[in-house]
Design a protein around this motif. Structure first.
Motif, PDB file in Angstrom:
ATOM      1  N   THR B  98      59.706  46.874  48.368  1.00 37.56           N
ATOM      2  CA  THR B  98      59.582  46.037  49.570  1.00 37.56           C
ATOM      3  C   THR B  98      60.578  46.479  50.639  1.00 37.56           C
ATOM      4  OG1 THR B  98      61.190  44.440  48.722  1.00 37.56           O
ATOM      5  CG2 THR B  98      58.880  44.022  48.203  1.00 37.56           C
ATOM      6  N   THR B 175      54.421  43.452  48.857  1.00 38.55           N
ATOM      7  CA  THR B 175      54.980  42.318  49.601  1.00 38.55           C
ATOM      8  C   THR B 175      55.501  41.255  48.632  1.00 38.55           C
ATOM      9  OG1 THR B 175      52.784  41.324  49.695  1.00 38.55           O
ATOM     10  CG2 THR B 175      53.496  42.585  51.631  1.00 38.55           C
ATOM     11  N   ASN B 207      56.256  35.904  48.466  1.00 34.45           N
ATOM     12  CA  ASN B 207      55.317  36.895  48.983  1.00 34.45           C
ATOM     13  C   ASN B 207      55.585  37.008  50.485  1.00 34.45           C
ATOM     14  OD1 ASN B 207      53.244  38.693  49.171  1.00 34.45           O
ATOM     15  ND2 ASN B 207      51.613  37.276  48.590  1.00 34.45           N
ATOM     16  N   PHE B 208      56.138  38.153  50.888  1.00 36.44           N
ATOM     17  CA  PHE B 208      56.565  38.299  52.291  1.00 36.44           C
ATOM     18  C   PHE B 208      55.372  38.236  53.258  1.00 36.44           C
ATOM     19  CE2 PHE B 208      60.157  40.582  50.206  1.00 36.44           C
ATOM     20  CZ  PHE B 208      61.174  39.767  50.670  1.00 36.44           C
ATOM     21  N   HIS B 210      53.780  38.908  57.162  1.00 36.40           N
ATOM     22  CA  HIS B 210      53.846  40.139  57.947  1.00 36.40           C
ATOM     23  C   HIS B 210      55.059  40.177  58.884  1.00 36.40           C
ATOM     24  CE1 HIS B 210      51.753  37.592  60.895  1.00 36.40           C
ATOM     25  NE2 HIS B 210      52.113  38.473  61.811  1.00 36.40           N
ATOM     26  N   VAL B 213      58.104  41.255  56.905  1.00 33.46           N
ATOM     27  CA  VAL B 213      58.096  42.678  56.546  1.00 33.46           C
ATOM     28  C   VAL B 213      58.438  43.525  57.776  1.00 33.46           C
ATOM     29  CG1 VAL B 213      56.743  44.583  55.578  1.00 33.46           C
ATOM     30  CG2 VAL B 213      56.394  42.266  54.727  1.00 33.46           C
ATOM     31  N   SER B 258      48.338  42.343  50.685  1.00 29.90           N
ATOM     32  CA  SER B 258      49.620  43.036  50.651  1.00 29.90           C
ATOM     33  C   SER B 258      49.555  44.343  51.435  1.00 29.90           C
ATOM     34  CB  SER B 258      49.986  43.294  49.182  1.00 29.90           C
ATOM     35  OG  SER B 258      51.194  43.963  49.094  1.00 29.90           O
ATOM     36  N   ILE B 261      49.315  43.829  55.235  1.00 34.42           N
ATOM     37  CA  ILE B 261      50.604  43.470  55.845  1.00 34.42           C
ATOM     38  C   ILE B 261      51.502  44.706  55.975  1.00 34.42           C
ATOM     39  CG2 ILE B 261      52.764  42.223  55.378  1.00 34.42           C
ATOM     40  CD1 ILE B 261      50.997  39.914  54.294  1.00 34.42           C
ATOM     41  N   LEU B 262      51.535  45.501  54.930  1.00 38.09           N
ATOM     42  CA  LEU B 262      52.380  46.704  54.963  1.00 38.09           C
ATOM     43  C   LEU B 262      51.895  47.680  56.031  1.00 38.09           C
ATOM     44  CD1 LEU B 262      52.814  47.300  51.111  1.00 38.09           C
ATOM     45  CD2 LEU B 262      54.404  46.165  52.674  1.00 38.09           C
TER      46      LEU B 262
END
Lengths: 244, 360
Positions: B98, B175, B207-208, B210, B213, B258, B261-262
């Protein structure tokens, strides 16, 4: 315990076994000792199983055996810990939290488990564990003990007296004593674990032979930097006597 | 003369049906822009999730200067050094899944964050495990002191890498994470999986989102630039799906969120920072052009052909390396592909902490 009967012992070993052989020779009233000497090269040049078969059968023909004592592959710790490496390293003790070196900041840190794996691999490359198995098979019905290699000598001055023992090594490169001791312990640990796997008793170095730090007492030093003398061999043979 | 419509005259790569990868997946090349080239002498530092290990492996092979700052002592056989994960990345940090983990690693390296947890007891209770790289050391550490000594060397090596590198390649992986409520420390694996004791009071799943992150990634990259203003960045997103999700939903649904978002975070960073590129390894592996051929038998790990495609394009675009094109995967006999997969298994063992997670 029967101490009166002379014990027939077969000593199978490399350089460290001389302390046992000499001790047995000096105590003929207690031991009838036969010996088989090996060098590392013997296991490279020959089919080691056949070679062991031949050697051991040959010696067994002479006597009714009470015990076989294996004193083999006892110098590997010295190749790691006797002299400083070009890049000196530091190592941690298993039980106490001290850094086994004089000055850790100028040393390359080495994880203990990693050094153990490296030492194990070197022993594997020399067929150590296969040879142990082969010897164990040879003595299925007889007591067979693995004799732990003697502890290192702490005194640098003693080691330095034998500058021709390792030709080409500058004598000012002796590794710190704690590092030497820790490499020794690691070596013993590997061999003890290997013996445990095949149910071969691993005989620890006699407690009375070591000083409070764990190094070999002066009275047991041989005239060289790494080996123990026949007095040390007598301590080991007394251990054996008590076990038989 | 004015355009008939706004798409007229645009480059062919902007149009799906013009993509040569439709006919020949091997020719699929979604890399259209780059801000810099990597010279053979440039020190390249790699970090990130398991997929980043493939990048590192190819850089090692292809004559680029994959900068290994944390080396094993020279007395060790290469096989032992590899077993203890030296050379897998530029330093022995293991997988950084992460952006928060990357940010905290940097802070820890420079003494700005000292987590409460120092070491965890291994699952067999025989050794100590580093909570922040729980599988880096086979057999564990003999004591907390040994772990701390190793960590000291590890941090020195990271500082060297950060301050001397020319290019930083970071692969974003996850995430989902586990956060220690006492100090906010983020663990790559939940306590109890590869060591430590799971205490729900102290450690909570997170759970991160967006925004988090993006902030973490920018913080980390800006932090690196403070230490090394000339460094260039390449960001990628790992195409490897989640091994497990702690969310109460299907693992593939969690994977999609996930990775999305990444991907957004990587895009945001590449737009905000100079000389910070997004490299589409995620797209190369997962696109319909590849027809799913780049995943291994578990449909999760990327096979050698997929890694080769990614790295061929990476070296072509950033290294200016004209490599021999791989044979078309379309015509590969299935039997041969299977054999190759089997060989791959032996050829490289990658450290994937996440694979330690199961519901057993």
């Amino acid at each position: 315990m029967n101490v009166s009967k002379i014990k027939n012992i077969l000593i199978i070993g490399m350089s460290h076994s001389w302390s046992l052989i000499n001790a047995a020779t000096q105590n003929r009233n207690r031991f009838n000792g036969e010996h088989i000497q090996f060098k590392n090269e013997d296991f490279i040049e020959y089919d080691y199983e056949k070679y062991l078969d031949f050697q051991v059968d040959h010696k067994l023909a002479f006597t009714e055996l009470d015990a076989a004592l294996l004193s083999i592959f006892g110098n590997e710790h010295n190749s790691f810990g006797l002299f400083e490496k070009q890049v000196p390293f530091s190592l941690f003790n298993k039980t106490c939290d001290f850094n086994a070196s004089d000055n850790p900041t100028r040393r390359h840190f080495v994880p203990r488990e990693m050094l153990k794996q490296q030492m194990k691999l070197i022993l594997e490359k020399r067929n150590t564990f296969l040879i142990l198995n082969a010897l164990k098979k040879q003595f299925l019905t007889k007591p067979c003990y693995f004799i732990c290699t003697p502890p290192p000598i702490a005194d640098e001055n003693h080691i330095l007296k034998f500058e021709n023992y390792y030709p080409g090594r500058p004598t000012n490169q002796i590794a710190p004593r704690q590092l030497r001791l820790e490499c020794y312990r690691l070596h013993c640990e590997i061999l003890a674990e290997a013996c445990d796997l095949i149910d071969m008793p691993f005989l620890q170095s006699p407690v009375e032979a070591a000083d409070t730090d764990g190094f070999l007492k002066e009275t047991y030093w041989q005239d060289d930097p790494i080996h123990a003398n026949s007095k040390y061999g007598q301590l080991v043979l007394s251990q054996i006597e008590r076990l038989l | 003369m004015s355009k008939k419509h706004p798409y007229q005259g645009l480059p062919t790569y902007q149009f799906w049906k013009e993509e040569p990868g439709i006919e020949n997946p091997n020719q699929f090349d979604p890399v259209t822009k780059k801000s810099f080239l990597i010279d053979k002498t440039d020190a390249v530092v790699t970090a990130g999730s398991c997929f980043a290990q493939h990048v590192a492996r190819y850089l090692n092979r292809s004559g680029f200067n994959h900068f290994i700052a944390e080396t094993a002592h020279p007395m060790f056989f290469p096989v032992i050094a590899e077993k203890f994960n030296y050379g897998m990345f530029s330093a022995r940090y293991g997988n950084i899944y992460t952006a928060r983990q990357l940010k905290q690693l940097l802070q820890r390296t420079y003494g700005e964050f000292e987590p409460i947890e120092i070491g965890w007891t291994s699952r067999d209770e025989k050794s100590i495990v580093d909570p922040f790289r729980p599988q880096i050391q086979p057999g564990g550490f003999v004591s907390e002191s040994e772990l701390l000594a190793d960590r000291q060397y590890h941090f020195e090596s990271i500082r060297t890498a950060i301050e001397q590198m020319d290019v930083f390649v970071f692969t974003l992986g996850l995430t989902e994470c586990w956060i220690d409520q006492r100090d906010g420390a983020v663990y790559p694996l939940a306590p109890g999986v590869a060591g430590g004791v799971y205490n729900p009071e102290n450690v909570k799943f997170h759970n991160f989102q967006h925004k988090e992150v993006i902030d973490d990634l920018l913080d980390a990259l800006n932090y690196i630039r403070e230490k090394n203003p000339a460094v260039k960045f390449i960001l990628t997103v790992s195409p490897v799906p989640l091994n497990a999700t702690a969310e109460d939903r299907h693992v593939f649904v969690s994977t999609t969120l996930s990775k999305s978002i990444l991907r957004i975070a990587a895009e945001e960073a590449s737009q905000q920072l100079n000389q910070c590129d997004y490299f589409p390894s995620y797209e190369i592996i997962t696109s319909p052009y590849s027809q799913g051929r780049y995943f291994g038998p578990d449909r999760r790990n990327v096979n050698e052909a997929g890694v080769a495609h990614v790295m061929r394009l990476f070296l072509k675009h950033y290294g200016g390396v004209a490599t021999v094109q791989n044979e078309s995967v379309e015509n590969e006999p299935i039997q041969e592909a299977k054999t190759e997969l089997e060989l791959e298994q032996q050829a490289f063992d990658i450290l994937c902490d996440e694979e330690a997670i199961s519901n057993q």
